[in-house]
Scaffold this motif. Structure first.
Motif, PDB file in Angstrom:
ATOM      1  N   ILE A  85       0.862  -1.181   0.000  1.00 51.07           N
ATOM      2  CA  ILE A  85       0.000   0.000   0.000  1.00 51.07           C
ATOM      3  C   ILE A  85       0.898   1.231   0.000  1.00 51.07           C
ATOM      4  CG2 ILE A  85      -1.852   1.217   1.195  1.00 51.07           C
ATOM      5  CD1 ILE A  85      -2.502  -1.423   2.625  1.00 51.07           C
ATOM      6  N   ALA A  86       0.695   2.126  -0.971  1.00 50.80           N
ATOM      7  CA  ALA A  86       1.528   3.321  -1.068  1.00 50.80           C
ATOM      8  C   ALA A  86       0.761   4.438  -1.744  1.00 50.80           C
ATOM      9  CB  ALA A  86       2.815   3.024  -1.848  1.00 50.80           C
ATOM     10  N   LYS A  87       0.788   5.621  -1.147  1.00 53.76           N
ATOM     11  CA  LYS A  87       0.163   6.823  -1.726  1.00 53.76           C
ATOM     12  C   LYS A  87      -1.299   6.580  -2.113  1.00 53.76           C
ATOM     13  CE  LYS A  87       4.217   9.390  -3.296  1.00 53.76           C
ATOM     14  NZ  LYS A  87       3.920  10.553  -2.442  1.00 53.76           N
ATOM     15  N   GLY A  88      -2.032   5.908  -1.254  1.00 55.25           N
ATOM     16  CA  GLY A  88      -3.442   5.672  -1.521  1.00 55.25           C
ATOM     17  C   GLY A  88      -3.717   4.640  -2.591  1.00 55.25           C
ATOM     18  N   LYS A  89      -2.694   3.862  -2.952  1.00 58.49           N
ATOM     19  CA  LYS A  89      -2.837   2.847  -3.984  1.00 58.49           C
ATOM     20  C   LYS A  89      -2.551   1.460  -3.423  1.00 58.49           C
ATOM     21  CE  LYS A  89      -3.145   5.848  -7.520  1.00 58.49           C
ATOM     22  NZ  LYS A  89      -4.339   5.962  -8.402  1.00 58.49           N
ATOM     23  N   LEU A  90      -3.256   0.460  -3.962  1.00 54.16           N
ATOM     24  CA  LEU A  90      -2.874  -0.931  -3.789  1.00 54.16           C
ATOM     25  C   LEU A  90      -2.030  -1.310  -4.988  1.00 54.16           C
ATOM     26  CD1 LEU A  90      -6.280  -2.543  -2.739  1.00 54.16           C
ATOM     27  CD2 LEU A  90      -4.416  -1.820  -1.246  1.00 54.16           C
ATOM     28  N   ILE A  91      -0.839  -1.837  -4.750  1.00 53.02           N
ATOM     29  CA  ILE A  91       0.060  -2.209  -5.834  1.00 53.02           C
ATOM     30  C   ILE A  91       0.313  -3.706  -5.737  1.00 53.02           C
ATOM     31  CG2 ILE A  91       2.313  -1.804  -6.895  1.00 53.02           C
ATOM     32  CD1 ILE A  91       2.230   1.001  -5.606  1.00 53.02           C
ATOM     33  N   THR A 113       8.077 -11.457  -8.085  1.00 52.52           N
ATOM     34  CA  THR A 113       7.938 -12.270  -6.880  1.00 52.52           C
ATOM     35  C   THR A 113       7.736 -11.462  -5.606  1.00 52.52           C
ATOM     36  OG1 THR A 113      10.347 -12.333  -6.611  1.00 52.52           O
ATOM     37  CG2 THR A 113       9.324 -14.131  -7.860  1.00 52.52           C
ATOM     38  N   ASP A 114       8.174 -10.186  -5.616  1.00 52.09           N
ATOM     39  CA  ASP A 114       8.052  -9.399  -4.387  1.00 52.09           C
ATOM     40  C   ASP A 114       8.045  -7.913  -4.708  1.00 52.09           C
ATOM     41  OD1 ASP A 114       7.750  -8.983  -1.705  1.00 52.09           O
ATOM     42  OD2 ASP A 114       9.715  -9.731  -1.113  1.00 52.09           O
ATOM     43  N   LEU A 115       7.472  -7.132  -3.774  1.00 56.08           N
ATOM     44  CA  LEU A 115       7.436  -5.678  -3.880  1.00 56.08           C
ATOM     45  C   LEU A 115       7.862  -5.071  -2.559  1.00 56.08           C
ATOM     46  CD1 LEU A 115       3.927  -5.167  -5.545  1.00 56.08           C
ATOM     47  CD2 LEU A 115       6.140  -4.884  -6.689  1.00 56.08           C
ATOM     48  N   ALA A 116       8.454  -3.883  -2.618  1.00 53.49           N
ATOM     49  CA  ALA A 116       8.800  -3.129  -1.415  1.00 53.49           C
ATOM     50  C   ALA A 116       8.622  -1.652  -1.702  1.00 53.49           C
ATOM     51  CB  ALA A 116      10.236  -3.412  -0.973  1.00 53.49           C
ATOM     52  N   VAL A 117       8.155  -0.930  -0.693  1.00 52.54           N
ATOM     53  CA  VAL A 117       8.021   0.519  -0.814  1.00 52.54           C
ATOM     54  C   VAL A 117       9.312   1.163  -0.338  1.00 52.54           C
ATOM     55  CG1 VAL A 117       6.698   2.553  -0.127  1.00 52.54           C
ATOM     56  CG2 VAL A 117       5.542   0.359  -0.419  1.00 52.54           C
ATOM     57  N   PRO A 140      11.766   3.652   1.486  1.00 57.11           N
ATOM     58  CA  PRO A 140      11.548   4.338   2.770  1.00 57.11           C
ATOM     59  C   PRO A 140      10.973   5.741   2.636  1.00 57.11           C
ATOM     60  CG  PRO A 140      13.629   3.165   2.822  1.00 57.11           C
ATOM     61  CD  PRO A 140      13.110   3.045   1.413  1.00 57.11           C
ATOM     62  N   SER A 141      11.230   6.411   1.513  1.00 61.44           N
ATOM     63  CA  SER A 141      10.660   7.740   1.287  1.00 61.44           C
ATOM     64  C   SER A 141       9.167   7.686   1.034  1.00 61.44           C
ATOM     65  CB  SER A 141      11.348   8.409   0.097  1.00 61.44           C
ATOM     66  OG  SER A 141      11.006   7.742  -1.112  1.00 61.44           O
ATOM     67  N   GLY A 142       8.666   6.506   0.639  1.00 61.88           N
ATOM     68  CA  GLY A 142       7.265   6.362   0.287  1.00 61.88           C
ATOM     69  C   GLY A 142       6.947   6.823  -1.121  1.00 61.88           C
ATOM     70  N   ASP A 143       7.968   7.254  -1.863  1.00 62.15           N
ATOM     71  CA  ASP A 143       7.745   7.840  -3.181  1.00 62.15           C
ATOM     72  C   ASP A 143       8.033   6.895  -4.339  1.00 62.15           C
ATOM     73  OD1 ASP A 143       7.014  10.280  -2.060  1.00 62.15           O
ATOM     74  OD2 ASP A 143       9.100  10.965  -1.960  1.00 62.15           O
ATOM     75  N   ALA A 144       8.427   5.650  -4.039  1.00 57.20           N
ATOM     76  CA  ALA A 144       8.776   4.716  -5.104  1.00 57.20           C
ATOM     77  C   ALA A 144       8.518   3.288  -4.640  1.00 57.20           C
ATOM     78  CB  ALA A 144      10.238   4.878  -5.524  1.00 57.20           C
ATOM     79  N   VAL A 145       8.378   2.406  -5.620  1.00 57.50           N
ATOM     80  CA  VAL A 145       8.195   0.985  -5.353  1.00 57.50           C
ATOM     81  C   VAL A 145       9.285   0.206  -6.083  1.00 57.50           C
ATOM     82  CG1 VAL A 145       6.720  -1.019  -5.822  1.00 57.50           C
ATOM     83  CG2 VAL A 145       5.725   1.058  -4.892  1.00 57.50           C
ATOM     84  N   ILE A 146       9.832  -0.806  -5.412  1.00 53.06           N
ATOM     85  CA  ILE A 146      10.848  -1.671  -6.009  1.00 53.06           C
ATOM     86  C   ILE A 146      10.231  -3.035  -6.247  1.00 53.06           C
ATOM     87  CG2 ILE A 146      13.069  -2.819  -5.669  1.00 53.06           C
ATOM     88  CD1 ILE A 146      12.328   0.413  -3.842  1.00 53.06           C
ATOM     89  N   ALA A 147      10.414  -3.565  -7.454  1.00 45.43           N
ATOM     90  CA  ALA A 147       9.880  -4.871  -7.822  1.00 45.43           C
ATOM     91  C   ALA A 147      11.023  -5.848  -8.035  1.00 45.43           C
ATOM     92  CB  ALA A 147       9.046  -4.761  -9.098  1.00 45.43           C
ATOM     93  N   ALA A 148      10.916  -7.034  -7.430  1.00 46.22           N
ATOM     94  CA  ALA A 148      11.894  -8.103  -7.618  1.00 46.22           C
ATOM     95  C   ALA A 148      11.310  -9.111  -8.604  1.00 46.22           C
ATOM     96  CB  ALA A 148      12.199  -8.779  -6.288  1.00 46.22           C
ATOM     97  N   THR A 149      12.017  -9.348  -9.697  1.00 38.30           N
ATOM     98  CA  THR A 149      11.527 -10.241 -10.737  1.00 38.30           C
ATOM     99  C   THR A 149      12.264 -11.571 -10.705  1.00 38.30           C
ATOM    100  OG1 THR A 149      13.108  -9.535 -12.439  1.00 38.30           O
ATOM    101  CG2 THR A 149      11.083  -8.237 -12.197  1.00 38.30           C
ATOM    102  N   HIS A 150      11.669 -12.570 -11.349  1.00 40.06           N
ATOM    103  CA  HIS A 150      12.289 -13.882 -11.456  1.00 40.06           C
ATOM    104  C   HIS A 150      13.245 -13.890 -12.644  1.00 40.06           C
ATOM    105  CE1 HIS A 150      12.640 -18.235 -10.979  1.00 40.06           C
ATOM    106  NE2 HIS A 150      12.524 -18.330 -12.295  1.00 40.06           N
ATOM    107  N   GLY A 151      14.529 -13.736 -12.365  1.00 39.02           N
ATOM    108  CA  GLY A 151      15.544 -13.820 -13.405  1.00 39.02           C
ATOM    109  C   GLY A 151      15.800 -12.548 -14.184  1.00 39.02           C
TER     110      GLY A 151
END
Length: 208
Positions: free
Chosen positions: A146-152, A183-187, A189-200
């Motif tokens: 959950i980030a900036k009023g969005k479900l990601i 496979t995974d997501l993380a917000v 710490p600033s709350g202004d970006a999302v990091i996505a971990a992909t398979h390979g």
């Protein structure tokens, strides 16, 4: 499910005959924990057991959610939740009773009794749930933030987003992400970006 209130001071000594870890809930014989969410003393756990269907009809596979919302541990009883792998549980930090459950697998074809839907929302600590999958493709869902009023939402096919207040309407988040399982997501710490971990295909970042 086991719990300790001692943090990094937790001690469990067979010789001393004492252990800070306490068994708080039994998921049942052969059950495996699939997802855990802890929020201000309110905990949710997703589980499966047995976790591998024994035939094409899914005979033998079971999944569920347990919580201590309300003060005591109990299994969630919700007939509309799928009987598939619980990949993620996420609760609103401002309201632990507001929780989302994310499901992997496919809604049809492979296991006829698997149930329909990939994202479910509860506003009463898991007593009742509604399917907010909306227009999502029928592909396994893997992670949610959950980030900036969005479900990601991370899926086996790209990343999707929706407004917290209008969850059935999902859109693809950004462009340029490789066509790979996320496979995974993380917000950030600033709350202004999302990091996505992909398979390979490595880690990817998008500003919100």
């Amino acid at each position: 499910m086991w719990e300790t209130a001692k943090g990094f001071d937790t001690i469990c000594s067979q010789t001393a005959g004492s252990c800070d870890w306490q068994n708080v809930f039994d998921l049942g014989a052969g059950a495996s924990t699939a997802a855990v969410e802890a929020n201000n003393g309110v905990d949710y756990v997703g589980w499966c057991g047995a976790c591998v269907p024994s035939d094409e009809h899914g005979s033998g596979f079971r999944s569920g959610i347990a919580t201590n919302y309300g003060g005591t541990w109990h299994a969630v009883s919700a007939p509309n939740l799928p009987n598939r792998y619980v990949t993620r549980l996420v609760s609103d930090k401002a309201d632990p009773a507001h929780v989302y459950a994310v499901y992997g697998g496919y809604s049809r074809k492979w296991i006829p009794a698997a149930g329909v839907g990939h994202v479910f929302e509860s506003g009463d600590g898991g007593m009742t749930w509604r399917d907010i999958s909306g227009n999502l493709p029928d592909v396994p869902a893997d992670a949610l933030v959950i980030a900036k009023g969005k479900l990601i939402l991370a899926t086996d096919h790209l990343v999707y987003a929706t407004d917290v207040d209008n969850p059935p309407c999902w859109v693809r988040l950004g462009r340029g992400l490789p066509s790979s399982v996320v496979t995974d997501l993380a917000v950030d710490p600033s709350g202004d970006a999302v990091i996505a971990a992909t398979h390979g295909r490595g880690l990817w970042r998008i500003d919100l």
